[in-house]
Design a protein around this motif. Sequence first.
Motif, PDB file in Angstrom:
ATOM      1  N   CYS A 156      33.084  42.572  34.622  1.00 22.91           N
ATOM      2  CA  CYS A 156      34.478  42.813  34.996  1.00 22.91           C
ATOM      3  C   CYS A 156      34.543  43.382  36.407  1.00 22.91           C
ATOM      4  N   VAL A 157      35.697  43.229  37.026  1.00 19.38           N
ATOM      5  CA  VAL A 157      36.023  43.906  38.282  1.00 19.38           C
ATOM      6  C   VAL A 157      37.296  44.701  38.035  1.00 19.38           C
ATOM      7  N   SER A 158      37.312  45.947  38.447  1.00 21.42           N
ATOM      8  CA  SER A 158      38.481  46.791  38.200  1.00 21.42           C
ATOM      9  C   SER A 158      39.640  46.398  39.104  1.00 21.42           C
ATOM     10  N   GLU A 159      40.843  46.851  38.752  1.00 18.19           N
ATOM     11  CA  GLU A 159      41.959  46.737  39.681  1.00 18.19           C
ATOM     12  C   GLU A 159      41.652  47.607  40.899  1.00 18.19           C
ATOM     13  N   PHE A 160      42.323  47.332  42.023  1.00 17.58           N
ATOM     14  CA  PHE A 160      41.894  47.981  43.265  1.00 17.58           C
ATOM     15  C   PHE A 160      42.210  49.471  43.300  1.00 17.58           C
TER      16      PHE A 160
END
Length: 353
Positions: A34-38
């Motif tokens: 996953c990549v987090s929200e900024f």
Amino acid sequence: MTVERATILLAPMEGLLDFVLRDILTRVGGIDRCVSEFIRITDQLLPERVFTRIVPELHNGGRTFAGVPVRAQLLGSDPVCLAENAARLAALGPAGIDLNFGCPANVVNRHGGGAALLNEPETILAIVTAVRRAVPAHMPVSAKMRLGYSDDSRALECALAIADGGADEMVVHARTKAQAYRPPAYWERIGDIRAVVDIPVVANGEIWTVEDAQRCREVSGCDMLMIGRGAVTDPGLGLAIKASMRDPAAASMQAGINWPMLVPLLADFWHIVCTRLDKKSRAGRLKQWLNFLRRRFPEAETAYQALKTINDTDLIDEWLSGLMRERPFMHPCPGSGHTETSRLLNSFVCESV
């Protein structure tokens, strides 16, 4: 192309795909990272609590409770400030640092962040170089970009800036800022980028179904895909994509999860929302997800219509309890993060992938 080589990433989506949905969607399976929200960086070094508030998985070794790694994403335009914050963030143990060069929001672009940087490949190079130097060598640094701001004329320049700055990987959303989220996605341009950079490239944009994933892989040449709204709409999409890679006939079966398997996940989602979010936001978050789910599940349309005017959490509790009673073979264990669904889903994953 074999399933062992394929990687499915869950996209960052501000205001939608936060830690709550990352938790729920990664329980289903089919998601490798996953990549987090900024995390927005302006002109100061942020305290650790800001990073952990947006990426609470930092308290869990940089992984969701299902064990899926999470890279934390930074957004900003000042190379020095970004590097300082990246160093502090790295000390908290994320699965990597990701840099945002693709956010199309006007409020972000007006301040020189996100997709606005696609007009300045030299700044992109400076940012990636500074962040790469600031974090430990073993920690991956990646970046997400669009094809450009007004047009895609500088797409290759921006991609080369990311690669030359020392990034280990890049995600390319196959549209410009001007194209926003309007279909189609121009996957062929991702292939052009792959031809000029020497780091892994992940294809992103308009992957709603198994068939979309197959076409994207064929057109872009990418083994790695990032899915966002498609996964929110169909939580089993990652599983289905992987099943189709092993057996193309599975594409027509839409292997994934069905509504009875999704109901306990809705209950778990609601429990986390009620535990972690303020009261005025809770009903809206559930209805937001149901609004996406109704594109895939007819039952979600019924649920959405039943709840769309209800904001009282007690009434929603009662409604969900009734829904769960209709499926007595699945009983959530409130607060544990582990439900009977986990056993059923684990069995399903073994059968489907």
